[in-house]
Scaffold this motif. Structure first.
Motif, mmCIF file in Angstrom:
data_model
loop_
_atom_site.group_PDB
_atom_site.id
_atom_site.type_symbol
_atom_site.label_atom_id
_atom_site.label_comp_id
_atom_site.label_asym_id
_atom_site.label_seq_id
_atom_site.Cartn_x
_atom_site.Cartn_y
_atom_site.Cartn_z
ATOM 1 N N ILE A 1 0.810 -1.230 0.000
ATOM 2 C CA ILE A 1 0.000 0.000 0.000
ATOM 3 C C ILE A 1 0.842 1.278 0.000
ATOM 4 O O ILE A 1 0.289 2.371 -0.098
ATOM 5 N N GLY A 2 2.182 1.136 0.079
ATOM 6 C CA GLY A 2 3.034 2.319 0.114
ATOM 7 C C GLY A 2 4.088 2.386 -0.977
ATOM 8 O O GLY A 2 4.018 3.232 -1.876
ATOM 9 N N ILE A 3 5.063 1.482 -0.934
ATOM 10 C CA ILE A 3 6.203 1.527 -1.856
ATOM 11 C C ILE A 3 5.791 1.264 -3.305
ATOM 12 O O ILE A 3 6.166 2.007 -4.216
ATOM 13 N N THR A 4 5.004 0.199 -3.518
ATOM 14 C CA THR A 4 4.619 -0.174 -4.883
ATOM 15 C C THR A 4 3.831 0.924 -5.614
ATOM 16 O O THR A 4 4.162 1.254 -6.758
ATOM 17 N N PRO A 5 2.826 1.541 -4.987
ATOM 18 C CA PRO A 5 2.124 2.627 -5.682
ATOM 19 C C PRO A 5 3.033 3.813 -6.044
ATOM 20 O O PRO A 5 2.874 4.401 -7.115
ATOM 21 N N ILE A 6 3.985 4.133 -5.170
ATOM 22 C CA ILE A 6 4.915 5.239 -5.469
ATOM 23 C C ILE A 6 5.752 4.899 -6.698
ATOM 24 O O ILE A 6 5.918 5.715 -7.604
ATOM 25 N N GLY A 7 6.301 3.670 -6.719
ATOM 26 C CA GLY A 7 7.117 3.240 -7.854
ATOM 27 C C GLY A 7 6.345 3.272 -9.165
ATOM 28 O O GLY A 7 6.864 3.726 -10.189
ATOM 29 N N LYS B 1 -3.272 6.728 2.456
ATOM 30 C CA LYS B 1 -3.006 5.279 2.387
ATOM 31 C C LYS B 1 -1.534 5.006 2.110
ATOM 32 O O LYS B 1 -0.928 4.116 2.716
ATOM 33 N N ILE B 2 -0.933 5.765 1.212
ATOM 34 C CA ILE B 2 0.486 5.591 0.897
ATOM 35 C C ILE B 2 1.360 5.969 2.095
ATOM 36 O O ILE B 2 2.334 5.263 2.413
ATOM 37 N N ILE B 3 1.009 7.057 2.778
ATOM 38 C CA ILE B 3 1.757 7.455 3.971
ATOM 39 C C ILE B 3 1.681 6.365 5.039
ATOM 40 O O ILE B 3 2.684 6.024 5.690
ATOM 41 N N THR B 4 0.490 5.794 5.206
ATOM 42 C CA THR B 4 0.319 4.672 6.152
ATOM 43 C C THR B 4 1.184 3.488 5.736
ATOM 44 O O THR B 4 1.819 2.846 6.581
ATOM 45 N N GLY B 5 1.206 3.201 4.427
ATOM 46 C CA GLY B 5 2.037 2.110 3.910
ATOM 47 C C GLY B 5 3.512 2.331 4.181
ATOM 48 O O GLY B 5 4.239 1.398 4.543
ATOM 49 N N LEU B 6 3.980 3.560 4.022
ATOM 50 C CA LEU B 6 5.377 3.889 4.301
ATOM 51 C C LEU B 6 5.701 3.693 5.781
ATOM 52 O O LEU B 6 6.791 3.223 6.139
#
Length: 516
Positions: free
Chosen positions: A78-84, A310-315
């Motif tokens: 929910i964090g690294i993959t969406p950013i990439g 959601k991404i911040i939570t994933g990080l």
């Protein structure tokens, strides 16, 4: 009021979904870590009784690893993959070669220099060589190589350069440079290539390449180009470390195995000691990714508030999970790995060290975080055409063979690393011309992810312990090179799996993907 209730309901549903995902990952990780824990316990109570304090720390470390890996994998999803993926789309949309190259250089360097696995290996190289190869120098040199080859990999995807042709050229260059490289640096350079594709680098680079590939209109080309990036960047680490040894003219390295005495006693002391500097390393590792995300969210991504949170939570999950995982591996597994390798290699029957090495390789790969990320993405990208379990099984066999052959090299002084690597890479490159092209990328990527933190710590410590116990073995020459073997064997075994798929498609067992 209605909007507040809808928002509250949405938040609850998301929390329940995340808890369900975490529970499923926890179960999966328990089943992955359990085999290695059981094997070590059996060895302790039968063949080689180990120090009780080390065994207790090992068990505590196993709990850290299970919890940490589960949380980390949720964070990656929910964090690294969406950013990439978002970064990949931005690079692809630019449609300018210089932007692609600059993005590759910049992202490659900051991701690699932050990779915890690389820091683990560099620290072990510095310790074993008595400081002849400083940790910071090795980290920077490897990161420069990763940056250059990531840029090349992005150019390959954008300009549709066939992966197998590029890999052939790169590995022929590696083999040529290897002629002028000392045996010690040969082992370290190939180990560095495996260590740099670890828990943080793999999900980001995979997502980046998938993000760029998704922008292609040709679905088959997109599927093929989603893999192979890790294979390309790994070569950068090999070449730059080799060139460093040639430029600095460091032919001979001396050193030996030294324990970390100040943290060797007690149960909790090593965990507290490791948690301090590992927290700092993971914080430094994630800081550039967070910064890039925040900058691009402002200028390009412009994600909704829900997606942003959601991404911040994933990080945050990635941060906590990686700390717990690495603390468990370093404080619970490493000392016991060295002791186990030394004890088994000291037995009269030397067949034990080879067979147990094979078994440990077989089960350790199941606990590698990057392996889960890659195998899941393989199944997703191929829409289930290549099953995750098939890749895992083939990967485990390859890594088991790699560790067994590494133990054999320690036992037989005349057997050198290049005796494995030269024919091995020639076979792997030869197979790229006959297997379905989808499997070329999968196989070479798998070679990189197989050598993650479990391999770079527990199995490397096991190998160093074995080399220390065998008379005539060199801890630097024979102790290193194991990661290189772990990175090599999957290239062959997974391409053989590709040949099996090819044969089945001709027999009519599965859809024909020959053109891939």
């Amino acid at each position: 009021m209605k909007r507040e209730n809808e928002h509250s309901s949405y938040v609850k549903e998301r929390i329940v979904a995340d808890v369900n995902i975490l529970t499923s990952k926890l179960l999966e990780v328990v089943l992955a870590v359990l085999p290695i824990t059981i094997i070590v316990a059996i060895l302790h109570f039968t063949l080689v009784p180990l120090d009780t304090m080390l065994m207790i720390r090992f068990m505590v470390g196993a709990v850290f690893i299970v919890v940490g890996l589960s949380v980390f994998l949720l964070g990656v999803d929910i964090g690294i993959t969406p950013i990439g993926k978002q970064m990949g789309k931005v690079v692809a949309k630019s449609n300018k070669l210089w932007i692609v190259i600059v993005a590759g250089l910049f992202l490659g360097f900051i991701i690699s220099i932050a990779e915890p696995d690389l820091h683990i290996l560099a620290g072990q190289v510095e310790t074993v060589t008595d400081g002849s190869v400083p940790k910071l120098l090795l980290v920077v040199v490897v990161s420069l190589g990763i940056a250059a080859l990531l840029a090349l990999g992005l150019v390959r995807i954008v300009h549709n350069i066939p992966l197998f042709k590029l890999l052939t050229i790169l590995y022929l260059i590696v083999l040529a440079v290897a002629i002028f490289t000392s045996p010690q640096f040969l082992a370290i350079s190939f180990d560095a290539s495996g260590a740099t594709t670890g828990a943080l680098t793999v999900p980001f680079i995979l997502a980046l390449s998938i993000g760029i590939s998704m922008m292609k209109k040709d679905s088959k080309a997109s599927e093929k180009d989603s893999f192979g990036m890790l294979a390309i960047v790994s070569v950068g680490a090999i070449l730059t470390v080799m060139l460093m040894s040639i430029i600095t003219n460091q032919d001979e390295l001396s050193g030996g195995l030294a324990g970390n005495q100040e943290v060797s006693d007690g149960i909790l002391a090593p965990f507290l000691y490791e948690s301090i500097h590992i927290t700092q390393e993971v914080l430094l590792a994630l800081a550039p990714i967070v910064l890039i995300f925040l900058i691009f969210q402002k200028i390009s991504f412009k994600l909704s508030k829900a997606s942003f949170r959601k991404i911040i939570t994933g990080l945050f999950f990635t941060f906590i999970g990686l700390i717990l995982f690495l603390v468990g591996v370093n404080a619970g597994f490493m000392d016991l790995g060295t002791e186990l390798g030394f004890s088994i290699a000291s037995l009269d029957n030397k067949a034990y060290i080879v067979s147990i090495g094979f078994i440990l390789g077989l089960v350790t790969i199941l606990a590698e975080p990057a392996v889960y990320v890659l195998t899941t993405q393989i199944e997703d990208v191929t829409s289930g055409y290549v099953k995750r379990k098939e890749v895992l099984f083939t990967l485990a066999i390859g890594v088991g063979i790699a560790i067994g052959l590494s133990m054999l090299r320690i036992l037989i002084p005349e057997l050198q690393l290049w005796h494995y690597l030269l024919p091995g890479y020639l076979i792997a490159l030869g197979l790229t011309y006959v297997v379905p092209k989808l499997f070329v990328g999968i196989a070479f990527d798998s070679g990189g992810v197989a050598s993650g933190p479990m391999t770079a710590t527990f199995i490397l410590a096991f190998t160093h312990g074995a080399a220390d116990a065998i008379q005539g073995a060199d801890v630097i020459v024979d102790g290193f090179g194991m990661i290189a073997m772990v990175a090599l064997t999957p290239l062959i075994t997974l391409q053989i799996l590709g040949l099996v798929f090819k044969w089945k498609s001709r027999k009519g067992g599965i859809p024909n993907h020959e053109s891939r």
